[in-house]
Design an enzyme around this catalytic site. Structure first.
Site, PDB file in Angstrom:
ATOM      1  N   ASP A   1       0.574  -0.620   3.343  1.00 57.49           N
ATOM      2  CA  ASP A   1       0.119   0.517   3.107  1.00 57.49           C
ATOM      3  C   ASP A   1      -0.062   1.565   3.884  1.00 57.49           C
ATOM      4  OD1 ASP A   1      -1.832   2.294   1.670  1.00 57.49           O
ATOM      5  OD2 ASP A   1      -3.595   0.577   2.310  1.00 57.49           O
TER       6      ASP A   1
HETATM    7  C1  BGC Z   1      -4.049   3.377  -0.364  1.00 56.25           C
HETATM    8  C2  BGC Z   1      -4.028   2.330  -1.007  1.00 56.25           C
HETATM    9  C3  BGC Z   1      -2.637   3.028  -1.970  1.00 56.25           C
HETATM   10  C4  BGC Z   1      -1.905   3.303  -1.105  1.00 56.25           C
HETATM   11  C5  BGC Z   1      -0.664   4.100  -1.795  1.00 56.25           C
HETATM   12  C6  BGC Z   1      -3.626   3.681   0.451  1.00 56.25           C
HETATM   13  O1  BGC Z   1      -3.535   5.309   1.362  1.00 56.25           O
HETATM   14  O2  BGC Z   1      -5.184   2.993   0.766  1.00 56.25           O
HETATM   15  O3  BGC Z   1      -4.527   1.330  -1.752  1.00 56.25           O
HETATM   16  O4  BGC Z   1      -1.968   1.549  -2.882  1.00 56.25           O
HETATM   17  O5  BGC Z   1      -2.613   4.696  -0.363  1.00 56.25           O
HETATM   18  O6  BGC Z   1      -1.140   5.164  -2.856  1.00 56.25           O
END
Ligand code: BGC
Length: 767
Positions: A311
């Site tokens: 993430d």
């Molecule tokens: C979130 C994810 C997301 C990623 C990319 C993160 O902050 O937890 O769910 O897919 O950002 O945007």
């Protein structure tokens, strides 16, 4: 912790989980990819594992923002893609949706460099969060958010919405979608509750599998398919006592396997192409550094052979935030050795690439591990057909009326009628109506976060063509019949979701005097992730006061809830005549709601979670018996019940259904029996309607305390007035199983109660 010690622990983890890593061997060998890997330098391989955010390669004052109108910076693209071999880009720029033409420009500028200015011409993999429709595409169809899709209990609608989302996303040359979220929506306080399919492991698994089918289609290289990304593996939604995002969780092996794992397992079996890791900590260990979870559980045990991505910034977080790595370099080593294949860096890729090259040269990350990561990445690029066709042609027809119809239908089947005293609904079309509340005239609130921007604050700018609840009600009942006095308003363009202003409750109360009915639209403004953290689950004080004062007028009130998580409404729920939950049902919420208010659509949504009545009672329907004790007899007659505002699965219709004749093919069964369970459902009312038939089981006695009941099967059926249908489900002993004290999935011999609505019977598993 020093690097040698960390390496030792990572290796030791392999033995703790009982499986020496054999996963690299299981990953498919595609001759074309193998040939490439043989030719690649360490730098080229490392670059493939790097993912950067779009702002890094656009013209702007810094890597954190871009000039408007958006301009790609060819120098910066070359630096990232040609010099550092960066393999993947994500996100939009400046946190704002872009139209199809712009997306074509963005992706083709990157692919041009990747396929023309690099030695091996490896295309870039673009990824995005298209979580309820293509979030960051201006023309996209915005479907209900996952929590509302779950409330439809309609597998086909969820599949159709996913298929349409994939087609719209891929049409903009984005082949990878960071969705679905398979997290358990069990904590009403969590700001991402609405990104889930609710609290039930079976419902989540079923809906998750439909999404995979819809996104990935028959083949990933089709111009209407995208690769799915299951997130966030695993246990993200279980939080510290505060209920706040990314706070550490304590999860037992039993709970992890019983409640969190099944949906991921089913989605892996359904062929999901990628998985994103949980940003948080489980039992003190950041999941991004956990060999046991990423390699042991996901890759070895579930046999996941696809791509594992971190993430946002979560490798750096091992050092900066979680302090399990004393340097960024150690953090990279920990994550890679745990089984991460790609790092969502997202900004400082130069440092990342240089450190990972050093780690490989020093032998601290093995070349086998690096090759395994690169193989998983290139296999996905290959399967997506990016080597042959890095770009598809723009085709704006994809944003079709058919997709909008699916979005409307999904909204109309999601919206859940929770209360309808004295059949106040449906309303007569000549009713004089007051619409009040901060959610009445907003496209932002019906869509929620991840809509045209991360926190949803830019929705009003993009969704002008759709109707707010107020506009839809005016269209349906006539402008002359509708007065709008909000009473409380949000700051619609503000980034913080909590701000409320222009509070004028007296004006709303005064206006109520001249109408037949009040439609009171309450709930929340938009948010996601940490900015959506909450201190108090009660609905805001202003809104509570507005509801209480309107309740005193004696006018019939239809409370319309528009919220991402179930905010507590106990203090005024009794004075509301009808209560409708709209969740975050997307751009068609207003129209679907207006059709339900008039009775043109008969509501059929059912709650995918337990709606709490009290802030300290946030349990799920599948709690233990000790959470629901009966009032004891005698003088110690305290009360210990389980009192939600509304039960999981609750949802009314304008017609009534009667259940009878619950049958099972045999009452005694063994581990190889396929039981057939059937029930008759009759529409005994005046209007056609859809009913969700739910089969629950209760293990009467088990070696660990059984849950009071668990959902095992469901089906949604349409019944005309007077019509009866027999609904049949097949189940086996395995469907009644649980994780025992040894961490094994078992079904113990003994009695089980099966229930469908008011029908119940006992069956017995014999040895
Ligand atoms: C979130 C994810 C997301 C990623 C990319 C993160 O902050 O937890 O769910 O897919 O950002 O945007």
């Amino acid at each position: 912790m020093n690097i040698i010690k960390v390496l030792y622990l990572a290796i030791a983890g392999a033995f703790i989980s009982g499986c020496a890593s054999s996963s690299p061997d299981a990953v498919e060998r595609i001759p074309f990819v193998e040939q490439l890997i043989r030719q690649m330098t360490i730098e080229e391989k490392v670059g493939q594992t790097a993912q950067i955010t779009l702002d890094v390669i656009t013209k702007g004052d810094s890597p954190y923002s871009s000039y408007e109108p958006l301009q790609m910076d060819s120098g910066l693209i070359e630096e990232a893609v040609a010099k550092y071999h960066v393999g993947s880009v994500l996100n939009t720029a400046n946190n704002r949706a872009r139209d199809m033409q712009t997306w074509h420009h963005v992706v083709s500028s990157i692919q041009k460099v990747a396929t023309e200015k690099t030695r091996l011409k490896i295309p870039t993999l673009y990824g995005i969060d298209a979580i309820h429709g293509a979030t960051y595409i201006a023309e996209a169809t915005m479907f209900p958010q996952q929590i509302a899709q779950a409330a439809t209990w309609n597998r086909d609608l969820v599949y159709q919405a996913a298929k349409a989302t994939a087609a719209e996303t891929r049409a903009c040359n984005i082949p990878w979608n960071f969705s679905p979220a398979l997290d358990l929506g069990t904590d009403a306080r969590w700001p991402r509750m609405w990104e889930t399919f609710g609290e039930d492991p079976y419902l989540i698994s079923e809906m998750g599998a439909e999404v995979i089918k819809g996104y990935q289609g028959k083949q990933l290289n089709c111009s209407t398919s995208v690769a799915a990304c299951l997130k966030h593996f695993i246990g993200y939604s279980t939080l510290a006592s505060s209920g706040k995002d990314r706070t550490p969780s304590e999860i037992s092996e039993i709970s992890l396997r019983e409640y969190h794992l099944p949906s991921f397992q089913k989605a892996v079996e359904a062929g999901a192409a990628s998985v994103m890791i949980n940003s948080g900590l489980i039992n003190g260990i950041p999941v991004h550094s956990s060999y046991d979870i990423i390699t042991g559980l996901l890759k070895n045990e579930l046999g996941f052979n696809g791509l594992v991505v971190t993430d946002w910034a979560d490798i750096e977080n091992l050092h900066n935030r979680d302090k399990v790595a004393s340097s960024h370099k150690e953090a990279i080593m920990l994550a890679f050795n745990a089984g991460v294949d790609m790092s969502m860096i997202p900004y400082n890729y130069v440092q990342y690439c240089e450190l990972l090259v050093e780690l490989v040269n020093e032998g601290q990350v093995s070349t086998e591990r690096l090759d395994d990561a690169v193989r998983r990445i290139l296999n996905l690029k290959y399967k997506l057909g990016l080597f042959e066709n890095p770009l598809v042609k723009p085709n704006s027809d994809v944003f079709s009326k058919t997709h909008k119809k699916i979005a409307y239908t999904a909204a109309s089947e999601a919206i859940t009628l929770l209360k309808n005293e004295a059949n106040v609904l449906p309303l007569s079309k000549t009713s004089k109506i007051l619409i009040a509340g901060p959610n009445a005239n907003s496209m932002r609130t019906v869509n929620g976060g991840w809509s045209y921007s991360w926190q949803g604050e830019k929705v009003e700018e993009f969704a002008k063509d759709y109707n707010t609840i107020l506009e839809a009600v005016e269209n349906k009942f006539g402008k002359n019949n509708v007065i709008h006095v909000p009473g409380v308003e949000y700051d619609m363009h503000g980034r913080t979701y909590v701000d409320e202003h222009r509070v004028n409750i007296d004006a709303a109360v005064e206006a109520a005097k001249n109408v037949d009915v009040v439609i009171l639209c309450l709930g929340e403004n938009t948010y996601t992730e940490k900015p959506g953290d909450l201190h108090d689950l009660m609905i805001s004080e202003n809104q509570e006061k507005l509801a209480i004062e309107l309740g005193k007028t004696g006018k019939p009130i239809v409370l319309v809830l528009n919220e991402g998580r179930p905010r507590i409404i106990r203090r005024f729920a009794d004075s509301m005549d009808a209560i409708i939950q709209t969740y975050l049902s997307g751009n068609h919420t207003g129209d679907a709601l207006a059709d339900i208010l008039t009775g043109e659509v008969n509501p059929s949504g059912k709650l995918p979670y337990t709606y709490p009545m009290f802030s300290n009672s946030l349990g799920t329907y599948y709690h233990k018996h000790s959470e629901e004790s009966k009032t004891p007899e005698g003088m110690y007659n305290y009360e210990g019940g389980f009192y939600p505002q509304f039960n999981f699965g609750h949802g009314l219709s304008y017609t009534s259904f009667a259940y009878s004749n619950l049958q099972v093919s045999q009452k005694e069964f063994d581990n190889s029996t396929v039981l057939s369970v059937s029930v008759d459902v009759e529409n005994i009312g005046e209007m056609a309607g859809k009913e969700v038939v739910m089969l629950f089981s209760s293990d009467l006695y088990a070696s660990i305390a059984p849950d009071v009941k668990r959902l095992r099967r469901f089906d949604k059926v349409l019944l005309n007035p007077g019509e009866t249908k027999t609904v049949t489900f097949s189940i086996t002993a395995n469907d009644l199983s649980f994780i025992n004290a040894q961490g094994k999935r078992v079904t113990e011999p003994g009695e089980f109660e099966l229930t469908i609505a008011n029908q119940a019977m006992t069956i017995k598993l014999i040895k």
